[in-house]
Design a protein around this motif. Structure first.
Motif, PDB file in Angstrom:
ATOM      1  N   LEU A  31       0.960  -1.253  -0.003  1.00  0.00           N
ATOM      2  CA  LEU A  31       0.053   0.028   0.057  1.00  0.00           C
ATOM      3  C   LEU A  31       0.769   1.271   0.009  1.00  0.00           C
ATOM      4  CD1 LEU A  31      -2.797  -1.036   2.437  1.00  0.00           C
ATOM      5  CD2 LEU A  31      -3.020  -0.715   0.140  1.00  0.00           C
ATOM      6  N   GLU A  32       2.006   1.070   0.625  1.00  0.00           N
ATOM      7  CA  GLU A  32       2.860   2.497   0.686  1.00  0.00           C
ATOM      8  C   GLU A  32       3.506   2.571  -0.575  1.00  0.00           C
ATOM      9  OE1 GLU A  32       5.793   4.146   4.042  1.00  0.00           O
ATOM     10  OE2 GLU A  32       6.191   2.146   3.756  1.00  0.00           O
ATOM     11  N   ARG A  33       3.973   1.280  -1.328  1.00  0.00           N
ATOM     12  CA  ARG A  33       4.509   1.804  -2.548  1.00  0.00           C
ATOM     13  C   ARG A  33       3.784   2.126  -3.598  1.00  0.00           C
ATOM     14  NH1 ARG A  33       7.180  -3.253  -1.083  1.00  0.00           N
ATOM     15  NH2 ARG A  33       5.505  -4.574  -2.362  1.00  0.00           N
ATOM     16  N   ARG A  34       2.620   1.893  -3.365  1.00  0.00           N
ATOM     17  CA  ARG A  34       1.515   2.387  -4.367  1.00  0.00           C
ATOM     18  C   ARG A  34       0.858   3.858  -3.875  1.00  0.00           C
ATOM     19  NH1 ARG A  34      -1.999  -3.353  -4.635  1.00  0.00           N
ATOM     20  NH2 ARG A  34      -0.411  -4.385  -5.818  1.00  0.00           N
ATOM     21  N   GLY A  35       1.533   4.236  -2.846  1.00  0.00           N
ATOM     22  CA  GLY A  35       0.910   5.672  -2.493  1.00  0.00           C
ATOM     23  C   GLY A  35      -0.228   6.001  -1.851  1.00  0.00           C
ATOM     24  N   HIS A  36      -0.706   4.825  -1.206  1.00  0.00           N
ATOM     25  CA  HIS A  36      -1.923   4.739  -0.520  1.00  0.00           C
ATOM     26  C   HIS A  36      -1.804   5.130   0.885  1.00  0.00           C
ATOM     27  CE1 HIS A  36      -3.919   3.457  -4.332  1.00  0.00           C
ATOM     28  NE2 HIS A  36      -3.679   2.511  -4.116  1.00  0.00           N
ATOM     29  N   ILE A  37      -0.714   4.811   1.450  1.00  0.00           N
ATOM     30  CA  ILE A  37      -0.710   5.140   3.014  1.00  0.00           C
ATOM     31  C   ILE A  37       0.547   5.759   3.233  1.00  0.00           C
ATOM     32  CG2 ILE A  37      -2.192   3.201   3.794  1.00  0.00           C
ATOM     33  CD1 ILE A  37       0.662   1.864   4.450  1.00  0.00           C
ATOM     34  N   THR A  38       0.773   6.472   4.504  1.00  0.00           N
ATOM     35  CA  THR A  38       2.031   6.812   4.910  1.00  0.00           C
ATOM     36  C   THR A  38       2.308   6.140   6.561  1.00  0.00           C
ATOM     37  OG1 THR A  38       1.035   8.613   6.115  1.00  0.00           O
ATOM     38  CG2 THR A  38       2.053   8.880   3.651  1.00  0.00           C
ATOM     39  N   ARG A  39       3.552   5.975   6.672  1.00  0.00           N
ATOM     40  CA  ARG A  39       3.645   5.478   7.883  1.00  0.00           C
ATOM     41  C   ARG A  39       4.626   6.402   8.488  1.00  0.00           C
ATOM     42  NH1 ARG A  39       4.880  -1.089   6.638  1.00  0.00           N
ATOM     43  NH2 ARG A  39       5.491  -0.251   4.934  1.00  0.00           N
ATOM     44  N   GLY A  40       4.244   6.690   9.934  1.00  0.00           N
ATOM     45  CA  GLY A  40       5.320   7.611  10.663  1.00  0.00           C
ATOM     46  C   GLY A  40       5.004   7.362  12.041  1.00  0.00           C
ATOM     47  N   THR A  41       5.623   8.021  12.933  1.00  0.00           N
ATOM     48  CA  THR A  41       5.595   7.927  14.386  1.00  0.00           C
ATOM     49  C   THR A  41       4.557   8.583  14.933  1.00  0.00           C
ATOM     50  OG1 THR A  41       7.141   9.763  14.699  1.00  0.00           O
ATOM     51  CG2 THR A  41       8.144   7.700  14.544  1.00  0.00           C
ATOM     52  N   ARG A  42       3.972   7.998  15.973  1.00  0.00           N
ATOM     53  CA  ARG A  42       3.021   8.573  16.706  1.00  0.00           C
ATOM     54  C   ARG A  42       3.438   9.347  17.869  1.00  0.00           C
ATOM     55  NH1 ARG A  42      -1.516   4.504  19.862  1.00  0.00           N
ATOM     56  NH2 ARG A  42      -2.927   6.186  19.991  1.00  0.00           N
ATOM     57  N   ALA A  43       2.629  10.609  17.756  1.00  0.00           N
ATOM     58  CA  ALA A  43       3.026  11.628  18.612  1.00  0.00           C
ATOM     59  C   ALA A  43       2.954  11.208  20.030  1.00  0.00           C
ATOM     60  CB  ALA A  43       2.103  12.711  18.772  1.00  0.00           C
ATOM     61  N   GLY A  44       4.189  11.139  20.967  1.00  0.00           N
ATOM     62  CA  GLY A  44       4.308  10.868  22.269  1.00  0.00           C
ATOM     63  C   GLY A  44       4.854   9.392  22.315  1.00  0.00           C
ATOM     64  N   ASP A  45       4.878   8.759  21.195  1.00  0.00           N
ATOM     65  CA  ASP A  45       5.272   7.303  21.112  1.00  0.00           C
ATOM     66  C   ASP A  45       6.151   6.949  20.123  1.00  0.00           C
ATOM     67  OD1 ASP A  45       5.724   4.537  21.757  1.00  0.00           O
ATOM     68  OD2 ASP A  45       3.415   4.105  21.854  1.00  0.00           O
ATOM     69  N   ARG A  46       7.414   7.289  20.037  1.00  0.00           N
ATOM     70  CA  ARG A  46       8.198   7.002  18.863  1.00  0.00           C
ATOM     71  C   ARG A  46       8.440   5.416  18.581  1.00  0.00           C
ATOM     72  NH1 ARG A  46      13.341  10.374  19.979  1.00  0.00           N
ATOM     73  NH2 ARG A  46      13.983   8.345  18.875  1.00  0.00           N
ATOM     74  N   ARG A  47       7.802   4.705  19.337  1.00  0.00           N
ATOM     75  CA  ARG A  47       8.020   3.194  19.137  1.00  0.00           C
ATOM     76  C   ARG A  47       6.698   2.723  18.232  1.00  0.00           C
ATOM     77  NH1 ARG A  47       7.911   0.575  24.542  1.00  0.00           N
ATOM     78  NH2 ARG A  47       6.643   2.427  24.782  1.00  0.00           N
ATOM     79  N   SER A  48       5.672   3.462  18.132  1.00  0.00           N
ATOM     80  CA  SER A  48       4.212   3.108  17.528  1.00  0.00           C
ATOM     81  C   SER A  48       4.383   3.298  16.060  1.00  0.00           C
ATOM     82  CB  SER A  48       3.231   3.572  18.378  1.00  0.00           C
ATOM     83  OG  SER A  48       3.028   2.781  19.612  1.00  0.00           O
ATOM     84  N   VAL A  49       4.120   2.838  15.147  1.00  0.00           N
ATOM     85  CA  VAL A  49       4.002   3.232  13.769  1.00  0.00           C
ATOM     86  C   VAL A  49       2.529   3.581  13.582  1.00  0.00           C
ATOM     87  CG1 VAL A  49       4.306   2.441  11.486  1.00  0.00           C
ATOM     88  CG2 VAL A  49       5.864   1.881  13.063  1.00  0.00           C
ATOM     89  N   LEU A  50       2.266   5.039  13.219  1.00  0.00           N
ATOM     90  CA  LEU A  50       0.904   5.291  12.798  1.00  0.00           C
ATOM     91  C   LEU A  50       0.815   5.418  11.226  1.00  0.00           C
ATOM     92  CD1 LEU A  50      -1.409   6.671  13.912  1.00  0.00           C
ATOM     93  CD2 LEU A  50      -0.644   8.892  13.573  1.00  0.00           C
ATOM     94  N   VAL A  51      -0.362   4.785  10.738  1.00  0.00           N
ATOM     95  CA  VAL A  51      -0.577   4.502   9.350  1.00  0.00           C
ATOM     96  C   VAL A  51      -1.639   5.266   9.230  1.00  0.00           C
ATOM     97  CG1 VAL A  51      -1.399   2.763   7.743  1.00  0.00           C
ATOM     98  CG2 VAL A  51       0.017   1.889   9.598  1.00  0.00           C
ATOM     99  N   GLU A  52      -1.726   5.974   8.131  1.00  0.00           N
ATOM    100  CA  GLU A  52      -2.578   7.052   7.642  1.00  0.00           C
ATOM    101  C   GLU A  52      -2.800   7.003   6.102  1.00  0.00           C
ATOM    102  OE1 GLU A  52      -2.665  10.845  10.283  1.00  0.00           O
ATOM    103  OE2 GLU A  52      -0.696  10.663   9.476  1.00  0.00           O
ATOM    104  N   LEU A  53      -4.129   7.282   5.475  1.00  0.00           N
ATOM    105  CA  LEU A  53      -4.280   7.357   4.216  1.00  0.00           C
ATOM    106  C   LEU A  53      -3.807   8.560   3.519  1.00  0.00           C
ATOM    107  CD1 LEU A  53      -8.084   5.975   3.908  1.00  0.00           C
ATOM    108  CD2 LEU A  53      -5.948   4.632   3.536  1.00  0.00           C
ATOM    109  N   THR A  54      -3.328   8.456   2.405  1.00  0.00           N
ATOM    110  CA  THR A  54      -2.908   9.526   1.347  1.00  0.00           C
ATOM    111  C   THR A  54      -4.282   9.868   0.694  1.00  0.00           C
ATOM    112  OG1 THR A  54      -2.208   8.186  -0.207  1.00  0.00           O
ATOM    113  CG2 THR A  54      -0.533   8.781   1.254  1.00  0.00           C
ATOM    114  N   ASP A  55      -4.053  11.080   0.064  1.00  0.00           N
ATOM    115  CA  ASP A  55      -5.180  11.231  -0.854  1.00  0.00           C
ATOM    116  C   ASP A  55      -5.659  10.159  -1.674  1.00  0.00           C
ATOM    117  OD1 ASP A  55      -5.316  13.729   0.048  1.00  0.00           O
ATOM    118  OD2 ASP A  55      -4.242  14.957  -1.414  1.00  0.00           O
ATOM    119  N   SER A  56      -4.682   9.359  -2.548  1.00  0.00           N
ATOM    120  CA  SER A  56      -5.057   8.315  -3.326  1.00  0.00           C
ATOM    121  C   SER A  56      -5.396   7.210  -2.377  1.00  0.00           C
ATOM    122  CB  SER A  56      -3.854   7.934  -4.134  1.00  0.00           C
ATOM    123  OG  SER A  56      -2.683   7.251  -3.313  1.00  0.00           O
ATOM    124  N   GLY A  57      -5.007   7.078  -1.543  1.00  0.00           N
ATOM    125  CA  GLY A  57      -5.724   6.055  -0.406  1.00  0.00           C
ATOM    126  C   GLY A  57      -7.279   6.178  -0.256  1.00  0.00           C
TER     127      GLY A  57
END
Length: 99
Positions: A31-57
């Motif tokens: 999904l990330e390679r296709r540009g549908h999601i981004t993965r980043g760190t969660r505010a206050g918890d750098r160990r957690s990966v936060l997944v969010e949809l992009t515009d194309s997602g």
């Protein structure tokens, strides 16, 4: 799961779909390679990966949602209103049981 506009951690997504977070890794990679999601760190918890949809997602999610709605409407077309209500009640109960 992400179409509501709220990012989720990989753990939250795994729990929602009934699989371990490690199992989701290859799906999220695609999904990330296709540009549908981004993965980043969660505010206050750098160990957690936060997944969010992009515009194309979000656009893809809208198409999927509409396709499923159309499929459900065709499947239930012509059934009595009581049967459709019963069907939705069963689905709601299954969703609540899985939560």
């Amino acid at each position: 799961m992400l179409a509501d506009g709220h990012g989720r951690t990989v753990s939250q997504l795994g729990a929602a779909v009934g699989t371990r977070p490690t199992t989701l890794t290859s799906v999220l990679d695609r999904l990330e390679r296709r540009g549908h999601i981004t993965r980043g760190t969660r505010a206050g918890d750098r160990r957690s990966v936060l997944v969010e949809l992009t515009d194309s997602g979000r656009a893809a999610a809208a198409v999927i949602t509409q396709t499923l709605t159309d499929l459900e409407n065709r499947a239930l077309e012509g059934l009595p209103a009581e049967a459709v209500a019963g069907f939705h009640a069963v689905l709601d109960a299954l969703v609540k049981q899985g939560s």
